[in-house]
Design an enzyme around this catalytic site. Structure first.
Site, short mmCIF file in Angstrom:
data_model
loop_
_atom_site.label_atom_id
_atom_site.label_comp_id
_atom_site.label_asym_id
_atom_site.label_seq_id
_atom_site.Cartn_x
_atom_site.Cartn_y
_atom_site.Cartn_z
N LYS A 234 0.82 -1.22 0.00
CA LYS A 234 0.00 0.00 0.00
C LYS A 234 0.85 1.26 0.00
O LYS A 234 0.44 2.27 -0.57
CB LYS A 234 -0.97 0.00 1.19
CG LYS A 234 -2.11 -0.99 1.01
CD LYS A 234 -3.34 -0.59 1.80
CE LYS A 234 -4.45 -1.62 1.58
NZ LYS A 234 -5.58 -1.42 2.49
N LYS B 78 -6.27 -11.29 -8.39
CA LYS B 78 -7.36 -11.48 -7.43
C LYS B 78 -8.51 -10.54 -7.79
O LYS B 78 -8.27 -9.39 -8.18
CB LYS B 78 -6.80 -11.14 -6.04
CG LYS B 78 -7.75 -11.32 -4.90
CD LYS B 78 -7.05 -11.04 -3.58
CE LYS B 78 -8.09 -10.76 -2.51
NZ LYS B 78 -7.51 -10.54 -1.20
N LYS C 37 -12.31 -4.59 -6.76
CA LYS C 37 -13.00 -3.43 -7.30
C LYS C 37 -12.00 -2.46 -7.92
O LYS C 37 -12.25 -1.90 -8.98
CB LYS C 37 -13.76 -2.79 -6.13
CG LYS C 37 -14.14 -1.35 -6.29
CD LYS C 37 -15.51 -1.21 -6.93
CE LYS C 37 -15.99 0.23 -6.88
NZ LYS C 37 -16.06 0.93 -8.10
#
Ligand code: TRP
Ligand code: SF4
Length: 334
Positions: free
Chosen positions: A111, A191, A194
């Site tokens: 991240k 994977k 969204k």
């Protein structure tokens, strides 16, 4: 019944991957555990976000969970920020967690690479807030995906460190992994997510499901319909295993290998079984009012706060903070 806790971020539209990989499992686990299910809005603040949208998504995610079968009569369904003890315990645990441990977390590395211009301290201490979510309820079981196992290991280390330093207080929680294979997206590779826009929304109507499946990737080695296919590498087949009755799955497996079923037909079948499985969720979701959802969340938070308050009282006593006396205005007023 042993206690279980899990959390889910209100950070985007729920999709079929979330349902197969997590939510479906949460629903099943309610039978065997005293479950606490938490919409982790504070965690969602660690990456750039829009405040009104966060508020809307928090309620909406709770509504989706109810529609999927989380039963508020059995499980406490609540919002993390409604129980202030989460943030309070996180602070105490941060003071027990070496920076080195946190800089090794894979999710932090990913991240912080994704959000290079906003590597805030909250993103770094994210796993400690997650540990607080779990330990506040002295949960023994934590259903998560493979990608969260490292955070649960860290939670165990934090619990051990707290217990060694201040006396045995917390059980060491165990992860509960879903049996489903990793759900890839419509690209057949990454994977389902969204943010990659390779997802099938959980609330998609039947026509939308069919439209999304039509161009989805299958077995890359199957170029012609006459080529025998390999279901074990095909994401459409993985999805069949989640939605299609077992005997039909066995037939698809057989016929794919023998080039007896084409991918077009195979996807059409999946679109139908998926739409059938998701129809009751869509119907229940449509019937839920915001007012009802807010009421369920209020009840859930009340149940959660009861446990959280007791744990925090114990923690405060152990870590050596001075107990606050009742405020003078509350005393002796005639
Ligand atoms: N970090 C988890 C995820 O990204 C979400 C989460 C927050 C969580 N708190 C939790 C999961 C506590 C399990 C238990 O999926
Ligand atoms: Fe995949 Fe079905 Fe095509 Fe076989 S027939 S490759 S399982 S989509």
């Amino acid at each position: 019944m042993a206690r279980l806790l899990s959390g889910i971020q209100p950070s985007g539209e729920m999709h079929v991957g979330n349902w197969l990989g997590a939510i479906r499992n949460w629903v099943a686990l309610q039978e065997r555990y005293e479950a606490f299910y938490c919409v982790v809005d504070l965690h969602a603040m660690t990456v750039p976000y829009d405040p009104p949208l966060l508020r809307e998504r928090t309620r909406d995610l709770a509504a989706v969970l109810l529609a999927c079968g989380i039963d508020p009569d059995r499980s406490a369904l609540f919002v993390q920020s409604h129980v202030p003890e989460h943030a309070e315990l996180a602070w105490v645990l941060q003071c027990l967690t070496p920076m080195g441990d946190l800089s090794r977390m894979t999710q932090f590395k990913d991240k912080s690479a994704q959000h290079q211009n906003n590597v805030n301290a909250g993103l770094f201490t994210y796993p400690v807030l997650q540990a607080a979510d779990i330990l506040l309820y002295k949960a023994e079981a934590v259903p998560v995906g493979e990608d969260q196992v490292q955070h649960i290991e860290l939670t165990r280390e934090i619990a051990r460190r707290f217990n060694a330093r201040f006396g045995t207080t917390f059980p060491e929680p165990q992860e509960v992994l879903a049996k489903t294979a990793r759900i890839r997206g419509l690209d057949g590779q990454a994977k389902m997510s969204k943010s990659l826009n390779n997802h099938i929304p959980l609330l998609a109507p039947p026509e939308r499901i069919a439209d999304l499946l039509r161009p989805a990737f299958t077995d890359p080695a199957r170029l012609r319909r006459s080529d025998p296919g390999h279901p074990e590498v095909c994401n459409i087949f993985t999805l069949h295993q989640g939605f299609t009755p077992a005997e039909e799955v066995a037939r698809v497996d057989r016929e794919c290998r023998a080039a007896g079923i084409g991918c077009v037909e195979c996807k059409r079948l999946l679109a139908r079984t998926m739409a059938d499985a998701l129809a009751p969720i869509r119907e229940r979701y449509a019937a839920l009012s915001a007012d009802h959802v807010d009421g369920v969340l209020a009840e859930g938070a009340a149940r959660a706060r009861e446990v959280a308050r007791a744990t925090m009282a114990e923690v405060r006593e152990r870590v050596g903070v001075l107990a606050a006396r009742p405020s003078p205005s509350a005393r002796g007023t005639p």
